[in-house]
Design an enzyme around this catalytic site. Structure first.
Site, PDB file in Angstrom:
ATOM      1  N   HIS A  63       3.796  -2.266   3.093  1.00  0.00           N
ATOM      2  CA  HIS A  63       3.779  -0.874   2.653  1.00  0.00           C
ATOM      3  C   HIS A  63       5.028  -0.534   1.840  1.00  0.00           C
ATOM      4  O   HIS A  63       6.101  -1.105   2.072  1.00  0.00           O
ATOM      5  CB  HIS A  63       3.642   0.060   3.862  1.00  0.00           C
ATOM      6  CG  HIS A  63       2.338  -0.127   4.576  1.00  0.00           C
ATOM      7  ND1 HIS A  63       2.138  -1.143   5.484  1.00  0.00           N
ATOM      8  CD2 HIS A  63       1.159   0.544   4.477  1.00  0.00           C
ATOM      9  CE1 HIS A  63       0.892  -1.090   5.933  1.00  0.00           C
ATOM     10  NE2 HIS A  63       0.280  -0.086   5.338  1.00  0.00           N
ATOM     11  N   ASP A 106       0.826  -1.210   0.000  1.00  0.00           N
ATOM     12  CA  ASP A 106       0.000   0.000   0.000  1.00  0.00           C
ATOM     13  C   ASP A 106       0.861   1.261   0.000  1.00  0.00           C
ATOM     14  O   ASP A 106       2.048   1.222   0.319  1.00  0.00           O
ATOM     15  CB  ASP A 106      -0.898   0.021   1.239  1.00  0.00           C
ATOM     16  CG  ASP A 106      -1.980  -1.047   1.213  1.00  0.00           C
ATOM     17  OD1 ASP A 106      -2.048  -1.799   0.229  1.00  0.00           O
ATOM     18  OD2 ASP A 106      -2.750  -1.125   2.194  1.00  0.00           O
ATOM     19  N   HIS A 162      -5.883   9.485   1.721  1.00  0.00           N
ATOM     20  CA  HIS A 162      -5.489   8.575   2.797  1.00  0.00           C
ATOM     21  C   HIS A 162      -5.790   9.214   4.149  1.00  0.00           C
ATOM     22  O   HIS A 162      -5.103   8.986   5.155  1.00  0.00           O
ATOM     23  CB  HIS A 162      -4.015   8.183   2.715  1.00  0.00           C
ATOM     24  CG  HIS A 162      -3.732   6.827   3.301  1.00  0.00           C
ATOM     25  ND1 HIS A 162      -3.713   6.586   4.661  1.00  0.00           N
ATOM     26  CD2 HIS A 162      -3.474   5.631   2.720  1.00  0.00           C
ATOM     27  CE1 HIS A 162      -3.444   5.312   4.885  1.00  0.00           C
ATOM     28  NE2 HIS A 162      -3.302   4.708   3.720  1.00  0.00           N
TER      29      HIS A 162
END
Length: 233
Positions: free
Chosen positions: A197, A44, A98
């Site tokens: 991530h 992500d 986000h």
């Protein structure tokens, strides 16, 4: 002695007959090779200045992954975005802000951010992906109306069943914690979907995770739009 020779002759004929039988090649192959299991690596928050290192690590292990990217980051790193889109990896959308308050404000903000993200990807790469992962996962903020808004716009939402917690680790301990979760998921007869991530520390320790998974017989596959998504209950 004649009886003994006759017995040996019969055994020799039987042995040669067994050797002449056709082999079940699939059975032999299964006995020689360990069963391969699938694992889905996902990243992500990218792309970033670390993306190329992640791609390099994956290539070293002939591994594919799925990258859920943010619209502003794709604009900031268009070369990395293109490289991901035209590699063995899959790409999807992670939104724009986000930010929980902004993203989950309404059904229109949820769908709107993903539509903007998808359009950014298409503008940069010419490719269109309907795969999405909402910020922080779908529980508890994704209301039924929000989920329906994504579906109406053709999006396919994915969560995960293994949280690497790489975002909160200061060392490589997240690798062993991830493998512990993988074992539990495997016991439940599920394919692991690991969330990670796009960040420097993850890239540094990723080879250790790839090695551990490969040692356990896992094959690294990208997510496709034809699969049944893994979503939080």
């Amino acid at each position: 002695m004649k009886i003994a020779f006759k017995t040996m002759g019969v055994l020799a004929i039987l042995y040669l007959a067994i050797l002449a039988l056709p082999l079940d090649e699939n059975k032999v192959k299964a006995e020689r090779e360990p069963e391969h299991k699938k694992v889905y690596l996902t990243f992500d928050d990218g792309p970033s200045e670390t993306t190329d290192e992640l791609i390099s690590d994956l290539n070293d292990y002939h591994a594919s992954a799925t990258f859920f990217m943010l619209s502003p980051h794709m604009k900031q790193y268009p070369v990395e975005t293109l490289r991901l889109a035209f590699s063995q990896n899959a790409v999807g959308c992670h939104g724009v802000t986000h930010d929980k308050e902004a993203f989950y404000h309404s059904a229109s903000t949820v769908a709107g951010e993903m539509k903007t993200c998808r359009q950014t990807m298409e503008n940069i790469t010419g490719e269109r992906s309907n795969l999405v992962r909402v910020p922080y996962g779908s529980v508890p903020d994704m209301k039924p109306a929000y989920i329906e808004a994504l579906k109406r716009n053709g999006f396919i939402m994915w969560d995960w069943n293994v949280d690497s917690v790489d975002w909160g680790s200061n060392d490589d301990s997240w690798v062993s914690k991830t493998m512990q979760q993988v074992e539990l998921v495997e016991m439940n007869q599920q394919d692991p979907v690991i969330v990670m991530h796009d960040k420097e520390m993850t890239a540094r320790d990723l080879p250790a995770l790839l090695h551990a998974l490969q040692k356990q017989g896992y094959e690294f596959s990208p997510i496709t739009e034809n699969q049944k998504p893994v979503v939080f209950q």
